[in-house]
Design a protein around this motif. Structure first.
Motif, PDB file in Angstrom:
ATOM      1  N   GLU A  91      63.632 -14.938 -15.390  1.00 38.47           N
ATOM      2  CA  GLU A  91      62.952 -13.714 -14.912  1.00 38.47           C
ATOM      3  C   GLU A  91      61.487 -13.721 -15.361  1.00 38.47           C
ATOM      4  O   GLU A  91      61.127 -13.082 -16.370  1.00 38.47           O
ATOM      5  CB  GLU A  91      63.724 -12.500 -15.461  1.00 38.47           C
ATOM      6  CG  GLU A  91      63.247 -11.154 -14.976  1.00 38.47           C
ATOM      7  CD  GLU A  91      63.831 -10.739 -13.635  1.00 38.47           C
ATOM      8  OE1 GLU A  91      64.283 -11.607 -12.867  1.00 38.47           O
ATOM      9  OE2 GLU A  91      63.808  -9.529 -13.348  1.00 38.47           O
ATOM     10  N   ASP A  92      60.658 -14.426 -14.617  1.00 34.39           N
ATOM     11  CA  ASP A  92      59.255 -14.570 -15.016  1.00 34.39           C
ATOM     12  C   ASP A  92      58.454 -14.849 -13.742  1.00 34.39           C
ATOM     13  O   ASP A  92      58.783 -15.770 -12.980  1.00 34.39           O
ATOM     14  CB  ASP A  92      59.167 -15.766 -15.989  1.00 34.39           C
ATOM     15  CG  ASP A  92      57.755 -16.043 -16.437  1.00 34.39           C
ATOM     16  OD1 ASP A  92      57.435 -15.718 -17.581  1.00 34.39           O
ATOM     17  OD2 ASP A  92      56.972 -16.609 -15.637  1.00 34.39           O
ATOM     18  N   TYR A  93      57.417 -14.036 -13.496  1.00 33.03           N
ATOM     19  CA  TYR A  93      56.640 -14.185 -12.250  1.00 33.03           C
ATOM     20  C   TYR A  93      56.078 -15.591 -12.082  1.00 33.03           C
ATOM     21  O   TYR A  93      56.142 -16.153 -10.987  1.00 33.03           O
ATOM     22  CB  TYR A  93      55.498 -13.162 -12.213  1.00 33.03           C
ATOM     23  CG  TYR A  93      55.918 -11.787 -11.733  1.00 33.03           C
ATOM     24  CD1 TYR A  93      56.380 -11.589 -10.431  1.00 33.03           C
ATOM     25  CD2 TYR A  93      55.836 -10.688 -12.568  1.00 33.03           C
ATOM     26  CE1 TYR A  93      56.754 -10.318  -9.981  1.00 33.03           C
ATOM     27  CE2 TYR A  93      56.207  -9.416 -12.132  1.00 33.03           C
ATOM     28  CZ  TYR A  93      56.672  -9.239 -10.835  1.00 33.03           C
ATOM     29  OH  TYR A  93      57.046  -7.993 -10.387  1.00 33.03           O
ATOM     30  N   ALA A  94      55.532 -16.165 -13.149  1.00 31.91           N
ATOM     31  CA  ALA A  94      54.879 -17.476 -13.009  1.00 31.91           C
ATOM     32  C   ALA A  94      55.906 -18.554 -12.659  1.00 31.91           C
ATOM     33  O   ALA A  94      55.663 -19.398 -11.776  1.00 31.91           O
ATOM     34  CB  ALA A  94      54.144 -17.826 -14.297  1.00 31.91           C
ATOM     35  N   ILE A  95      57.067 -18.505 -13.327  1.00 36.45           N
ATOM     36  CA  ILE A  95      58.102 -19.524 -13.055  1.00 36.45           C
ATOM     37  C   ILE A  95      58.641 -19.348 -11.633  1.00 36.45           C
ATOM     38  O   ILE A  95      58.789 -20.312 -10.874  1.00 36.45           O
ATOM     39  CB  ILE A  95      59.234 -19.451 -14.103  1.00 36.45           C
ATOM     40  CG1 ILE A  95      58.685 -19.875 -15.464  1.00 36.45           C
ATOM     41  CG2 ILE A  95      60.425 -20.324 -13.705  1.00 36.45           C
ATOM     42  CD1 ILE A  95      59.636 -19.719 -16.625  1.00 36.45           C
TER      43      ILE A  95
END
Ligand SMILES: NC(=O)c1ccc[n+]([C@@H]2O[C@H](COP(=O)([O-])OP(=O)(O)OC[C@H]3O[C@@H](n4cnc5c(N)ncnc54)[C@H](O)[C@@H]3O)[C@@H](O)[C@H]2O)c1
Length: 311
Positions: A91-95
């Motif tokens: 749960e991470d925008y960049a990933i």
């Protein structure tokens, strides 16, 4: 859609793999971590056997489903000619953005990308895509192979047809999709869970009751009703013959007084974190986490058998 790509095969990806295979679909599993993707296959096989133990699948169907599960050697192998991808990476925008760029390099143009994200905004994630119209959020509740809810959330660029196709797809698989008209952080279910969690922490932090009693006050009371009906219908019945309007008129002010007294934290105080973690150990230790999960899954299966009884 006959073949499903599982992109990210941790806790949620493995359970999604079980669900789709149990529904008779072919499933390809991929994770950046080779050990994790192999473990996801093993976990799915165990889950299928457990579904058969619980008589939610026949032994024959469980064996057939096991044969539908394949581990993909690479992201390209996962995505070649795929029709639907259920993304369950961290749960991470960049990933997620990085994964969505790679998705578009390998997946056919018609492939749908559904994110399991618990609360990120699709508008932000799909901004990196050439074809953002085929991306949406399809948020499950853990474990997706046993819990019917899936929240479908569009981003600003998601096509109406994508939402309709995925809704019909999940209905056909026996899930209970709910559709959000617009995105909000945490969708519906996690916002409701967040409200209950904040108050559970606040009661603990204020020394009102123990972790065990605060949890019991949910499970032994409202939780039993929540398996059947939500807050609106519950309070319609709570108003007796006068219905919801009477409930609001007569009891609404009491709730307003509770709200007045309740915490509105937007960050968790250290003291509450410590009390929650240490207080939960005491009753967690009665069983291992694996035993608790197996206990939960068996009861969940039985609850659903009751819910599906006619009428
Ligand atoms: N845990 C829950 O209860 C729950 C419930 C519903 C939805 N979700 C959502 O599901 C998603 C996954 O959560 P989880 O609990 O399974 O996390 P997890 O940490 O168990 O699994 C995430 C997996 O993603 C993999 N990953 C990371 N980068 C990757 C990449 N570039 N390509 C492929 N795989 C990659 C990791 O190796 C890891 O195995 C999140 O978006 C989360 O919000 C979680």
């Amino acid at each position: 859609m006959q073949e499903i790509g599982i992109l990210g095969a941790g806790l949620i990806g493995a359970s999604w793999a079980t669900f789709f295979a149990a529904q008779g679909l072919k499933v390809r599993i991929f994770d950046v971590d080779d050990t994790v993707k192999q473990q996801a296959w093993e976990q799915s096989v165990r889950n299928l056997q457990r579904l058969a133990d619980l008589e939610l699948l026949t032994r024959e169907d469980a064996a057939t489903a096991e044969g539908k599960l394949k581990v993909a050697a690479s992201l390209a192998e996962l995505l070649t000619d795929i029709e639907y991808v259920q993304e369950s990476v961290i749960e991470d925008y960049a990933i997620k953005a990085d994964v969505y760029r790679q998705f578009e390099q390998h997946a056919p143009e018609r492939a749908i990308l559904a994110s399991s994200s618990s609360g990120l905004l699709m508008t932000r994630m799909q901004a990196v895509m050439q074809h953002p119209e085929r991306a949406l959020i399809a948020h499950p509740f853990n474990p997706p192979h046993l819990i019917p809810l899936v929240e479908l959330v569009p981003g600003e660029q998601t096509a109406v047809e994508t939402m309709e196709t995925v809704k019909a797809f999940f209905l056909g698989l026996g899930k209970h999709p709910v559709v959000l008209n617009k995105e909000v952080p945490g969708h519906i279910a996690n916002r409701l869970a967040a409200a209950v969690w904040r108050e559970s922490l606040a009661l603990l932090d204020a020394g009102v009751a123990s972790v065990e009693d605060i949890d019991a006050a949910l499970c032994q009371g409202p939780g039993l009703r929540w398996a059947l009906m939500g807050q609106h219908l519950i309070y319609e019945l709570g108003g007796g013959a006068g219905g919801y309007q009477k409930f609001i008129d007569t009891i609404g002010a009491s709730f307003e007084a509770y709200w007045e007294d309740m915490e509105c934290w937007s960050s968790i105080p250290e003291s509450a974190k410590q009390k929650a973690v240490s207080g939960t150990q005491d009753y967690l230790n009665q069983k291992s986490p694996g035993e608790w999960a197996a206990w939960r899954d068996e009861k969940l299966a039985r609850i659903q058998q009751i819910l599906h009884e006619e009428p």
